[in-house]
Design a protein around this motif. Structure first.
Motif: not given
Length: 462
Positions: A56-65, A97-99, A129-132, A143-144
């Motif tokens: 997901y790029g650097d910004e996306g990676d930072r938002l992974i739980f 592991k990650a959400l 649902p997904v999580w960021r 969570e949405f």
């Protein structure tokens, strides 16, 4: 004194009314998905970290739980790493592991893992649902739900045409007018990067450009400069910031701007094909609009990019998006499997429908009829009728306690129950039921068959 309970920021509880409204959206989208031939799948709420990270790029990676390993996870950590407090190195040691961040990458993993069981082209839909780990704000939650549809195994642009139609069909079914389906093409963005001499900065370029509607032109230019994109190249972008007019006129202008880029011209050709087809097929309520600044900063898009904007009367971010990814499965070892997909943002769609008062008034209906409880004998007599009503497709319920009549009637009113049934000594002796219409106030003594028919005939439409 016990501490008052709470929930994490960016999450929500949903009451019965909210769940009913959400289910209305779910069911509408699901119905259109199925009409278009998509099949349902589900994947786990969490994945192996290696499945998600770097997609997901650097910004996306930072938002992974990230999920902590079970057991004594710190025992695996080298003292030097622990001492230096390097969060990236530490995380890799204590979290495997990650959400899930979205449904697209898990879907790519699914396709690769189950490739021998899948009939291609494969059309799937997924509503989970997904999580960021994002900063919560209006319309943005940690969570949405996402409601995705994808086709893999075909490079045909008719799939993009169908997805535009699918968006239009869903919003038409929800009676949501004034929606704009914005479209661009990653090849056009690549072509622009080539023309301004920033081929090696494509990701930085697209991430910055994608923020145009959020931070404005000047801030976008500042970010590009900070990422090493030369001022001379940024100056060449100026025509794009002011590009307006019809879809076709923008296409013609792009042909001039990107005349030296083979990749860019290919992207223009693809967009022209989609627009020509949609013009012929016509949309019901949505409008298709070319937006050359649309980038959706995700690394895996390779062709068409979609983003859906809510009606202008509502202050809301995008309510849907997606695009073409020519080799997403390649990251898991299965090459040359092209795919295209779109997503609906259920939570934002909910807020838009709520603000515009577009939910049907009867959407929160729970039961059609409530039987008043006068005691055990009357309750048993009532339950026999309730069984028949339920078998006839009528939602019926017995008030559980032989409480005061006033309390039971107030309960029916608060729940907006359209009918109540009273069963006392007289009704039991005559094998009848007293039916009260809570809307009109009418009251009739009827047989069981008449009870069934009257409720079916006079209940509100749902």
């Amino acid at each position: 004194m016990a501490q008052k309970p709470s929930i994490p920021k960016g999450t929500r509880d949903f009451n019965p009314e909210e769940v009913a409204k959400r289910n209305y959206i779910f069911n509408t989208i699901r119905g259109v998905f199925q009409t278009f031939g998509f099949q349902p799948i589900e994947t786990p709420s969490f994945e192996n970290s290696e499945t998600l990270m770097g997609k997901y790029g650097d910004e996306g990676d930072r938002l992974i739980f990230k999920i902590l390993d079970s057991g004594d996870y710190l025992s695996k950590v080298d003292d030097e790493i622990y001492k230096n407090k390097d969060s990236n190195k530490l995380t890799s040691k204590i979290s495997e592991k990650a959400l899930r961040y979205d449904l697209t990458v898990p879907f790519a993993r699914y396709v690769v893992q189950h490739q021998n069981e899948i009939e291609f082209p494969f059309k799937r839909y997924q509503m989970q649902p997904v999580w960021r780990a994002d900063r919560p704000q209006k319309g943005r939650f940690r969570e949405f739900y996402q409601c995705d549809a994808d086709v893999v195994g075909s490079q045909s642009l008719w799939q993009e045409v169908e997805f535009v139609q699918l968006y239009d069909a869903v919003f038409s079914a929800l009676k949501l007018e004034g929606v704009t389906i914005k479209i661009n093409n990653r090849k056009i963005l690549s072509g622009i990067a080539e023309v301004i001499g920033a081929q090696d900065k494509l990701i930085d370029f697209t991430v910055a450009l994608d923020k145009l509607d959020k931070i404005g032109e000047e801030k976008v230019k500042e970010e590009m400069l900070s990422k090493g994109i030369p001022q001379s190249g940024i100056d060449k972008l100026q025509p794009l910031f002011t590009l307006q007019g019809s879809f076709q006129s923008q296409i013609e202008a792009l042909k001039v701007i990107l005349s030296t880029s083979e990749d860019g011209l290919k992207g223009i050709e693809e967009l022209d094909f989609i627009n020509t087809a949609i013009n012929s097929l016509e949309l019901k309520t949505a409008a298709l609009q070319l937006d050359v600044t649309l980038a959706r900063g995700l690394n895996y898009y390779t062709g068409a990019i979609f983003e859906v904007a809510a009606p202008k009367t509502v202050q809301m971010g995008s309510i849907g998006g997606g695009g073409r990814y020519d080799d997403l499965t390649g990251i898991f070892g299965l090459n040359d499997v092209s795919g295209v997909g779109i997503s609906f943002g259920l939570d934002r769609i909910y807020l838009v429908l709520q603000e515009l008062s577009l939910f049907p008034e009867t959407i929160t209906k729970t039961i059609d009829v409530l039987f008043i409880n006068f005691g055990d004998k009357e309750a048993l007599f009532s339950l026999k009728a309730i069984k028949k009503l339920r078998e006839s497709g009528i939602n019926a319920e017995l008030y559980p306690d032989a409480a005061k009549m006033k309390k039971q009637m107030m309960h029916a009113n608060k729940r907006n129950v359209p009918f109540v049934v009273l069963v006392g000594e007289q009704e039991m002796n005559s094998n009848t039921y007293t039916l009260k219409n809570m809307i009109s106030g009418d009251q009739n003594q009827v047989t069981l068959d008449e009870l069934v028919n009257l409720i079916k005939e006079k209940r509100p439409e749902y």
